[in-house]
Design a protein around this motif. Structure first.
Motif, PDB file in Angstrom:
ATOM      1  N   PHE A   1       0.846  -1.199   0.000  1.00 53.49           N
ATOM      2  CA  PHE A   1       0.000   0.000   0.000  1.00 53.49           C
ATOM      3  C   PHE A   1       0.886   1.255   0.000  1.00 53.49           C
ATOM      4  O   PHE A   1       0.626   2.213  -0.722  1.00 53.49           O
ATOM      5  N   HIS A   2       1.957   1.226   0.784  1.00 58.52           N
ATOM      6  CA  HIS A   2       2.891   2.356   0.863  1.00 58.52           C
ATOM      7  C   HIS A   2       3.538   2.608  -0.507  1.00 58.52           C
ATOM      8  O   HIS A   2       3.633   3.762  -0.952  1.00 58.52           O
ATOM      9  N   THR A   3       3.945   1.543  -1.170  1.00 61.13           N
ATOM     10  CA  THR A   3       4.545   1.656  -2.508  1.00 61.13           C
ATOM     11  C   THR A   3       3.551   2.290  -3.476  1.00 61.13           C
ATOM     12  O   THR A   3       3.900   3.178  -4.253  1.00 61.13           O
ATOM     13  N   PHE A   4       2.287   1.851  -3.396  1.00 61.37           N
ATOM     14  CA  PHE A   4       1.242   2.429  -4.239  1.00 61.37           C
ATOM     15  C   PHE A   4       1.045   3.915  -3.920  1.00 61.37           C
ATOM     16  O   PHE A   4       0.958   4.749  -4.833  1.00 61.37           O
ATOM     17  N   LEU A   5       0.974   4.267  -2.629  1.00 66.84           N
ATOM     18  CA  LEU A   5       0.757   5.663  -2.239  1.00 66.84           C
ATOM     19  C   LEU A   5       1.882   6.567  -2.745  1.00 66.84           C
ATOM     20  O   LEU A   5       1.641   7.718  -3.111  1.00 66.84           O
ATOM     21  N   LYS A   6       3.106   6.021  -2.778  1.00 67.79           N
ATOM     22  CA  LYS A   6       4.238   6.806  -3.298  1.00 67.79           C
ATOM     23  C   LYS A   6       4.001   7.195  -4.752  1.00 67.79           C
ATOM     24  O   LYS A   6       4.370   8.293  -5.163  1.00 67.79           O
ATOM     25  N   THR A   7       3.379   6.309  -5.524  1.00 62.68           N
ATOM     26  CA  THR A   7       3.112   6.621  -6.936  1.00 62.68           C
ATOM     27  C   THR A   7       2.086   7.752  -7.053  1.00 62.68           C
ATOM     28  O   THR A   7       2.010   8.422  -8.063  1.00 62.68           O
ATOM     29  N   GLU A   8       1.279   7.936  -6.018  1.00 67.35           N
ATOM     30  CA  GLU A   8       0.267   9.004  -5.996  1.00 67.35           C
ATOM     31  C   GLU A   8       0.747  10.215  -5.199  1.00 67.35           C
ATOM     32  O   GLU A   8      -0.008  11.157  -4.994  1.00 67.35           O
ATOM     33  N   PHE A   9       1.957  10.161  -4.698  1.00 64.53           N
ATOM     34  CA  PHE A   9       2.522  11.224  -3.861  1.00 64.53           C
ATOM     35  C   PHE A   9       1.632  11.512  -2.654  1.00 64.53           C
ATOM     36  O   PHE A   9       1.404  12.666  -2.288  1.00 64.53           O
ATOM     37  N   SER A  10       1.125  10.447  -2.022  1.00 63.60           N
ATOM     38  CA  SER A  10       0.257  10.643  -0.852  1.00 63.60           C
ATOM     39  C   SER A  10       0.605   9.691   0.287  1.00 63.60           C
ATOM     40  O   SER A  10      -0.244   9.342   1.093  1.00 63.60           O
ATOM     41  N   GLU A  11       1.878   9.290   0.366  1.00 67.85           N
ATOM     42  CA  GLU A  11       2.264   8.335   1.409  1.00 67.85           C
ATOM     43  C   GLU A  11       2.310   8.954   2.802  1.00 67.85           C
ATOM     44  O   GLU A  11       2.383   8.247   3.793  1.00 67.85           O
ATOM     45  N   GLU A  12       2.236  10.302   2.890  1.00 67.36           N
ATOM     46  CA  GLU A  12       2.307  10.945   4.218  1.00 67.36           C
ATOM     47  C   GLU A  12       1.158  10.510   5.127  1.00 67.36           C
ATOM     48  O   GLU A  12       1.337  10.401   6.336  1.00 67.36           O
ATOM     49  N   ASN A  13      -0.025  10.217   4.552  1.00 66.22           N
ATOM     50  CA  ASN A  13      -1.148   9.769   5.394  1.00 66.22           C
ATOM     51  C   ASN A  13      -0.827   8.444   6.086  1.00 66.22           C
ATOM     52  O   ASN A  13      -1.044   8.290   7.286  1.00 66.22           O
ATOM     53  N   LEU A  14      -0.299   7.492   5.318  1.00 71.09           N
ATOM     54  CA  LEU A  14       0.066   6.195   5.898  1.00 71.09           C
ATOM     55  C   LEU A  14       1.240   6.350   6.861  1.00 71.09           C
ATOM     56  O   LEU A  14       1.239   5.754   7.945  1.00 71.09           O
ATOM     57  N   ASP A  15       2.230   7.153   6.485  1.00 74.26           N
ATOM     58  CA  ASP A  15       3.379   7.371   7.371  1.00 74.26           C
ATOM     59  C   ASP A  15       2.934   7.983   8.702  1.00 74.26           C
ATOM     60  O   ASP A  15       3.421   7.603   9.767  1.00 74.26           O
ATOM     61  N   PHE A  16       1.996   8.923   8.628  1.00 68.02           N
ATOM     62  CA  PHE A  16       1.455   9.534   9.853  1.00 68.02           C
ATOM     63  C   PHE A  16       0.709   8.487  10.679  1.00 68.02           C
ATOM     64  O   PHE A  16       0.910   8.378  11.889  1.00 68.02           O
ATOM     65  N   TRP A  17      -0.124   7.689  10.027  1.00 70.55           N
ATOM     66  CA  TRP A  17      -0.899   6.652  10.732  1.00 70.55           C
ATOM     67  C   TRP A  17       0.055   5.677  11.435  1.00 70.55           C
ATOM     68  O   TRP A  17      -0.152   5.335  12.597  1.00 70.55           O
ATOM     69  N   LEU A  18       1.105   5.254  10.720  1.00 72.13           N
ATOM     70  CA  LEU A  18       2.089   4.328  11.302  1.00 72.13           C
ATOM     71  C   LEU A  18       2.850   4.987  12.456  1.00 72.13           C
ATOM     72  O   LEU A  18       3.103   4.341  13.483  1.00 72.13           O
TER      73      LEU A  18
END
Length: 143
Positions: free
Chosen positions: A27-44
């Motif tokens: 999921f993180h790899t996918f979010l990086k392609t959308e430039f939106s991994e900060e939400n998952l990084d914050f959640w983690l």
């Protein structure tokens, strides 16, 4: 635990995905392609923060998370409303393991309603689930 079954379970619910280490990675790899991994990084970061037992560490970690993800113009600012941002800022004064709960819940909902469905439709997940399904079927036909 069979990783093929794991991949197929990710589409059952967002919780199933978040429970799986490889699911979070995909999921993180996918979010990086959308430039939106900060939400998952914050959640983690919030999940890790909740495990902090030391009061002094709690306060310093809380400030670091706030500065990185929550405050306006933060380097990796998450998409939350002004009211939630303010509540979180006020919670920092008496940092407890729950001080990010509201902001974390908002980003989780955003991921679940927005990014997660796109992840399930993505070519990368479609490929993973096809491979996983054929591995599961292959195991059944070879007793």
């Amino acid at each position: 635990r069979d990783s093929s079954r794991d991949v197929l379970e990710w589409r059952e619910s967002f919780d199933q995905l978040l429970k799986s280490k490889s699911g979070v990675t995909a999921f993180h790899t996918f979010l990086k392609t959308e430039f939106s991994e900060e939400n998952l990084d914050f959640w983690l970061a919030c999940e890790d923060f909740k495990k902090t037992r030391s009061k002094t560490k709690l306060a310093s970690k809380a400030n670091r998370i706030f500065e990185e993800f929550v405050q306006s113009e933060a380097p990796r600012e998450v998409n939350i409303d002004h009211e939630t941002r303010e509540i979180t800022r006020k919670n920092l004064s008496g940092a407890t393991s729950a001080c990010f709960n509201e902001a974390q819940a908002k980003t989780r909902t955003l991921m679940e309603k927005d990014s997660y469905p796109r992840f399930l439709k993505s070519a990368s997940y479609q490929d993973m689930s096809k491979q996983a399904a054929s591995r599961c079927l292959g195991k059944r036909s070879h007793p």
